[in-house]
Write a protein that holds these residues in place. Structure first.
Motif, PDB file in Angstrom:
ATOM      1  N   ILE A   1       4.096   7.775   3.374  1.00 41.75           N
ATOM      2  CA  ILE A   1       3.383   6.895   4.301  1.00 41.75           C
ATOM      3  C   ILE A   1       2.293   6.212   3.493  1.00 41.75           C
ATOM      4  N   ARG A   2       2.299   4.876   3.465  1.00 38.23           N
ATOM      5  CA  ARG A   2       1.373   4.133   2.615  1.00 38.23           C
ATOM      6  C   ARG A   2       0.454   3.245   3.446  1.00 38.23           C
ATOM      7  N   THR A   3      -0.807   3.187   3.028  1.00 38.02           N
ATOM      8  CA  THR A   3      -1.729   2.218   3.592  1.00 38.02           C
ATOM      9  C   THR A   3      -1.764   0.998   2.686  1.00 38.02           C
ATOM     10  N   GLY A   4      -2.276  -0.121   3.181  1.00 42.01           N
ATOM     11  CA  GLY A   4      -2.438  -1.314   2.363  1.00 42.01           C
ATOM     12  C   GLY A   4      -1.144  -1.875   1.847  1.00 42.01           C
ATOM     13  N   VAL A   5      -0.083  -1.769   2.616  1.00 41.58           N
ATOM     14  CA  VAL A   5       1.230  -2.182   2.142  1.00 41.58           C
ATOM     15  C   VAL A   5       1.497  -3.651   2.416  1.00 41.58           C
ATOM     16  N   GLY A   6       1.321  -4.081   3.676  1.00 41.69           N
ATOM     17  CA  GLY A   6       1.609  -5.465   4.024  1.00 41.69           C
ATOM     18  C   GLY A   6       3.044  -5.832   3.722  1.00 41.69           C
ATOM     19  N   LEU A   7       3.237  -6.996   3.122  1.00 46.19           N
ATOM     20  CA  LEU A   7       4.583  -7.460   2.835  1.00 46.19           C
ATOM     21  C   LEU A   7       5.200  -6.794   1.613  1.00 46.19           C
ATOM     22  N   ARG A   8       4.468  -5.915   0.948  1.00 46.36           N
ATOM     23  CA  ARG A   8       5.015  -5.253  -0.231  1.00 46.36           C
ATOM     24  C   ARG A   8       5.959  -4.117   0.131  1.00 46.36           C
ATOM     25  N   LEU A   9       6.183  -3.889   1.396  1.00 43.86           N
ATOM     26  CA  LEU A   9       7.096  -2.824   1.792  1.00 43.86           C
ATOM     27  C   LEU A   9       8.488  -3.055   1.225  1.00 43.86           C
ATOM     28  N   GLY A  10       8.874  -4.320   1.046  1.00 41.87           N
ATOM     29  CA  GLY A  10      10.205  -4.608   0.523  1.00 41.87           C
ATOM     30  C   GLY A  10      10.418  -4.098  -0.876  1.00 41.87           C
ATOM     31  N   ALA A  11       9.342  -3.927  -1.645  1.00 39.35           N
ATOM     32  CA  ALA A  11       9.474  -3.444  -3.017  1.00 39.35           C
ATOM     33  C   ALA A  11       9.451  -1.929  -3.094  1.00 39.35           C
TER      34      ALA A  11
ATOM     35  N   TYR B   1      14.353  10.317  -7.421  1.00 43.20           N
ATOM     36  CA  TYR B   1      14.790  10.142  -6.044  1.00 43.20           C
ATOM     37  C   TYR B   1      15.150   8.687  -5.791  1.00 43.20           C
ATOM     38  N   PRO B   2      16.388   8.395  -5.469  1.00 41.74           N
ATOM     39  CA  PRO B   2      16.723   7.033  -5.047  1.00 41.74           C
ATOM     40  C   PRO B   2      16.163   6.769  -3.653  1.00 41.74           C
ATOM     41  N   GLY B   3      15.799   5.524  -3.412  1.00 42.52           N
ATOM     42  CA  GLY B   3      15.386   5.152  -2.068  1.00 42.52           C
ATOM     43  C   GLY B   3      16.591   5.103  -1.150  1.00 42.52           C
ATOM     44  N   VAL B   4      16.404   5.450   0.107  1.00 46.76           N
ATOM     45  CA  VAL B   4      17.479   5.388   1.089  1.00 46.76           C
ATOM     46  C   VAL B   4      17.557   3.964   1.617  1.00 46.76           C
ATOM     47  N   GLU B   5      18.687   3.328   1.423  1.00 42.28           N
ATOM     48  CA  GLU B   5      18.830   1.920   1.787  1.00 42.28           C
ATOM     49  C   GLU B   5      18.593   1.708   3.276  1.00 42.28           C
ATOM     50  N   GLY B   6      17.778   0.717   3.588  1.00 39.85           N
ATOM     51  CA  GLY B   6      17.511   0.371   4.978  1.00 39.85           C
ATOM     52  C   GLY B   6      16.498   1.263   5.660  1.00 39.85           C
ATOM     53  N   SER B   7      15.809   2.138   4.895  1.00 39.47           N
ATOM     54  CA  SER B   7      14.906   3.090   5.529  1.00 39.47           C
ATOM     55  C   SER B   7      13.482   2.571   5.668  1.00 39.47           C
TER      56      SER B   7
ATOM     57  N   TYR C   1      10.215   0.751   6.899  1.00 38.01           N
ATOM     58  CA  TYR C   1       9.745   0.147   8.144  1.00 38.01           C
ATOM     59  C   TYR C   1       8.239   0.285   8.246  1.00 38.01           C
ATOM     60  N   LEU C   2       7.651  -0.417   9.190  1.00 36.71           N
ATOM     61  CA  LEU C   2       6.213  -0.384   9.442  1.00 36.71           C
ATOM     62  C   LEU C   2       5.942   0.299  10.783  1.00 36.71           C
ATOM     63  N   VAL C   3       4.937   1.171  10.805  1.00 36.56           N
ATOM     64  CA  VAL C   3       4.492   1.809  12.038  1.00 36.56           C
ATOM     65  C   VAL C   3       2.972   1.727  12.058  1.00 36.56           C
ATOM     66  N   ALA C   4       2.423   1.021  13.045  1.00 31.05           N
ATOM     67  CA  ALA C   4       0.965   0.887  13.182  1.00 31.05           C
ATOM     68  C   ALA C   4       0.319   0.395  11.895  1.00 31.05           C
ATOM     69  N   GLY C   5       0.976  -0.518  11.196  1.00 25.71           N
ATOM     70  CA  GLY C   5       0.425  -1.077   9.965  1.00 25.71           C
ATOM     71  C   GLY C   5       0.622  -0.215   8.736  1.00 25.71           C
ATOM     72  N   LEU C   6       1.288   0.927   8.876  1.00 26.41           N
ATOM     73  CA  LEU C   6       1.557   1.818   7.749  1.00 26.41           C
ATOM     74  C   LEU C   6       3.006   1.651   7.307  1.00 26.41           C
ATOM     75  N   GLY C   7       3.223   1.639   5.994  1.00 26.55           N
ATOM     76  CA  GLY C   7       4.578   1.517   5.475  1.00 26.55           C
ATOM     77  C   GLY C   7       5.203   2.882   5.282  1.00 26.55           C
TER      78      GLY C   7
ATOM     79  N   ARG D   1       7.329   9.420  14.201  1.00 22.87           N
ATOM     80  CA  ARG D   1       8.578   8.712  13.914  1.00 22.87           C
ATOM     81  C   ARG D   1       9.391   9.465  12.852  1.00 22.87           C
ATOM     82  N   ILE D   2       8.729   9.970  11.820  1.00 24.40           N
ATOM     83  CA  ILE D   2       9.433  10.718  10.775  1.00 24.40           C
ATOM     84  C   ILE D   2      10.010  12.007  11.348  1.00 24.40           C
ATOM     85  N   PHE D   3       9.233  12.722  12.175  1.00 26.95           N
ATOM     86  CA  PHE D   3       9.732  13.944  12.810  1.00 26.95           C
ATOM     87  C   PHE D   3      10.960  13.638  13.663  1.00 26.95           C
TER      88      PHE D   3
END
Length: 202
Positions: A176-186, A148-154, A156-162, A69-71
């Motif tokens: 790419i983060r494991t163990g993210v769950g609902l914390r992706l918003g932060a 580095y500022p975060g890119v707004e709206g970027s 997302y979750l792919v196969a449980g990875l943030g 997805r990133i590629f």
């Protein structure tokens, strides 16, 4: 007259001696053999899937979906990746601290790197996770160390990875983060990368 002739001969030979010294001068740091400011060998998707699976401790199929997805989003190959771990907590305002190793094909060894950041989100809690970050547009390790500022709206979750993107001065980071769950918003905030641990996340 003889003395004057020696002085003139020395002055005439000086440019040649200086050029020879420059030609034989060794790099200041042999750990940084990057040839130019705008070139670096890149990683293929297959190389990154293998490294990401190993570093994150998950199946290649799972990390492969995120990397593909990133590629697709970036349309190019990364020049580096960072593998490490981080801890984060949030109560509307969040903080995140991490430590890992920067890998580039042109480096003789990986470089230790730290990151810290602040975010504003809708979740409350804390978590620890492994992180595998694809880095685009990095041609020398010293270019990494900035905010580095975060890119707004970027985010997302792919196969449980943030996954989210951070960008500054032509360099794009895709953690790419494991163990993210609902914390992706932060995850969408600012992130600062440094050579040593900094206490303040700002």
């Amino acid at each position: 007259m003889h003395r004057r002739q020696l002085i003139l001969t020395g002055l005439a030979a000086a440019p040649a001696l200086a050029a020879a010294a420059c030609a034989t001068r060794q790099p200041a740091d042999p750990a940084y053999p990057v040839g130019t400011d705008r070139s670096a060998r890149t990683y293929s998707a297959q190389e990154l899937i293998a490294a990401g699976s190993r570093e994150l401790g998950i199946a290649a199929e799972a990390v492969g979906g995120a990397i593909e997805r990133i590629f697709a989003d970036q349309g190019d190959s990364p020049t580096a990746y960072i593998a490490g771990e981080e801890a984060a907590g949030a109560a509307v305002i969040g903080a995140r601290y991490g430590r890992g190793a920067l890998h580039m094909k042109d480096l003789s060894a990986s470089q230790e790197v730290f990151w810290q950041g602040a975010s504003v989100g809708w979740d409350v809690g804390g978590n620890a996770s492994r992180v595998f970050t694809l880095v685009y547009g990095l041609y020398h390790p010293d270019m990494l160390y900035r905010r580095y500022p975060g890119v707004e709206g970027s985010a997302y979750l792919v196969a449980g990875l943030g996954v989210n993107y951070q960008q500054a001065d032509g360099i794009i980071l895709a953690p790419i983060r494991t163990g993210v769950g609902l914390r992706l918003g932060a995850n969408v905030g600012t992130m600062s990368y440094s050579r040593q641990r900094n206490i303040l996340p700002f």
